[in-house]
Design an enzyme around this catalytic site. Sequence first.
Site, short mmCIF file in Angstrom:
data_model
loop_
_atom_site.label_atom_id
_atom_site.label_comp_id
_atom_site.label_asym_id
_atom_site.label_seq_id
_atom_site.Cartn_x
_atom_site.Cartn_y
_atom_site.Cartn_z
N ASP A 191 0.80 -1.24 0.00
CA ASP A 191 0.00 0.00 0.00
C ASP A 191 0.83 1.29 0.00
O ASP A 191 0.26 2.37 -0.06
CB ASP A 191 -0.95 0.00 1.23
CG ASP A 191 -0.21 -0.17 2.55
OD1 ASP A 191 0.96 -0.60 2.54
OD2 ASP A 191 -0.82 0.12 3.59
N GLU A 276 10.82 -4.03 12.84
CA GLU A 276 11.98 -3.72 12.01
C GLU A 276 13.26 -4.00 12.79
O GLU A 276 14.20 -4.61 12.28
CB GLU A 276 11.94 -2.25 11.55
CG GLU A 276 10.78 -1.90 10.61
CD GLU A 276 9.43 -1.66 11.29
OE1 GLU A 276 9.33 -1.88 12.52
OE2 GLU A 276 8.47 -1.27 10.59
C1 UGA Z 1 3.35 -0.52 9.36
C2 UGA Z 1 4.64 -0.83 8.63
O1 UGA Z 1 4.78 0.03 7.50
C3 UGA Z 1 4.62 -2.27 8.17
O2 UGA Z 1 5.73 -2.58 7.39
C4 UGA Z 1 4.54 -3.15 9.38
O3 UGA Z 1 4.44 -4.51 9.00
C5 UGA Z 1 3.33 -2.80 10.20
O4 UGA Z 1 3.25 -1.39 10.48
C6 UGA Z 1 3.38 -3.58 11.49
O5 UGA Z 1 3.75 -3.01 12.52
O6 UGA Z 1 3.16 -4.79 11.42
P1 UGA Z 1 0.81 -0.59 8.28
O7 UGA Z 1 0.46 0.32 7.18
O8 UGA Z 1 0.23 -0.30 9.62
O9 UGA Z 1 2.38 -0.74 8.36
O10 UGA Z 1 0.49 -2.13 7.90
P2 UGA Z 1 -0.24 -2.73 6.62
O11 UGA Z 1 0.10 -1.95 5.40
O12 UGA Z 1 -1.65 -2.96 6.96
O13 UGA Z 1 0.48 -4.17 6.51
C7 UGA Z 1 1.82 -4.32 6.12
C8 UGA Z 1 1.93 -5.37 5.02
O14 UGA Z 1 1.47 -6.62 5.50
C9 UGA Z 1 1.11 -5.03 3.79
O15 UGA Z 1 1.83 -5.35 2.62
C10 UGA Z 1 -0.13 -5.90 3.94
O16 UGA Z 1 -0.69 -6.30 2.70
C11 UGA Z 1 0.41 -7.11 4.70
N1 UGA Z 1 -0.61 -7.73 5.59
C12 UGA Z 1 -1.42 -6.98 6.38
C13 UGA Z 1 -0.74 -9.11 5.60
O17 UGA Z 1 -0.02 -9.81 4.87
N2 UGA Z 1 -1.69 -9.69 6.41
C14 UGA Z 1 -2.53 -8.94 7.21
O18 UGA Z 1 -3.37 -9.52 7.91
C15 UGA Z 1 -2.38 -7.56 7.19
MN MN Z 2 0.69 0.02 5.14
#
Ligand code: UGA
Ligand code: MN
Length: 330
Positions: A191, A276
């Site tokens: 995203d 991270e």
């Molecule tokens: C922030 C950070 O930018 C992420 O890199 C980090 O993994 C996350 O916090 C965290 O603390 O875990 P954020 O925008 O809140 O990111 O998270 P998302 O964009 O919702 O998810 C990160 C990635 O994991 C995305 O590529 C999403 O597609 C994937 N994801 C999310 C999954 O594979 N499974 C899920 O249930 C949710």
């Molecule tokens: Mn994100």
Amino acid sequence: MTMKMKMKLKNVFMLYFLVSICGLMYALTQLGQPCDCTLHSRQSSDLVHSRDRTISRLQGELKRLQARGNPEGPPKPALPTIYTVTPTYTRLVQKAELTRLSQTLLHVPSLHWVVVEDSPVKTSLVSELLKRSGLPYTHLCTQTPKDFKLQEGDPNWLKPRGVEQRNLALQWLRENRGPSDEGVVYFADDDNTYSLRLFEEMRFTKRVSVWPVGLVGGVRFERPLVERGKVTGFYTAWKPNRPFPMDMAGFAVSLPLLLANPAARFHLSAQRGNLESSLLQTLVSIEELEPRASNCTKVLVWHTRTEKPKMKQEDALILQGLGSDPSIEV
Ligand code: UGA
Ligand code: MN
């Protein structure tokens, strides 16, 4: 000569005259079409000849240039591959996110996209999208253990996301790449928004390279602070005492470093905001970080987040049995 003979001769002459006129007329009508065709084939054979002449002229020119030697030296070695690791999961905006990201990545030379679905199976939506993407890719899947998965209504910060997916990508790299492979690994969520310039900043990472991330942590940007070419601290407002107070989008790791540290991985149990750090702590010290993007003064990646689409009308229509055609993929 008698009068009778004269008349006969005249008739024979007339007959001969008529027959030759008819023959001439017939010949003329037959000539019409073939005439055009020969013109055509002459024109196209002219074209073929002129093309052949151009090709042989260019071949000659190429030979001359090769004989003179390449002024720019020997051909450049292949660029190190950027292994771009993207965790992704099924939701309404997934196809839109992956389409946008794939079309950014298409502009990046020497890139391999490792897409890992948070799912027990590879879905057809992602499989088809990857097949059509035109990118070199690897498609993997692993489901986040239920206890660690966000539930409907949970605030998204409650549990770390994409953890086991990124770890599976690391495992794939360790099993499929070796010490002779040059490359860099970047964890690119589906995203975010990526400038093409970012990829060239990270391409020649020795250990871990770092740069600012825009629109994250409740500030305009977070960034490593740099003095005399070395990272000395971080500009961040949220939990500044984290070992590496950086977003996932703000660093890349060299492939050889990851292969040399087989235990390096992301930890599901990491405290909030420390995901991270859970990887980086086993790989580098802060002094070893390689600042990029003009000593970390340029924002080339943005932690954008997509609004969840509202389905109020769709839900109402479904109740009336009038929901949209489920065979049309969104
Ligand atoms: C922030 C950070 O930018 C992420 O890199 C980090 O993994 C996350 O916090 C965290 O603390 O875990 P954020 O925008 O809140 O990111 O998270 P998302 O964009 O919702 O998810 C990160 C990635 O994991 C995305 O590529 C999403 O597609 C994937 N994801 C999310 C999954 O594979 N499974 C899920 O249930 C949710
Ligand atoms: Mn994100």
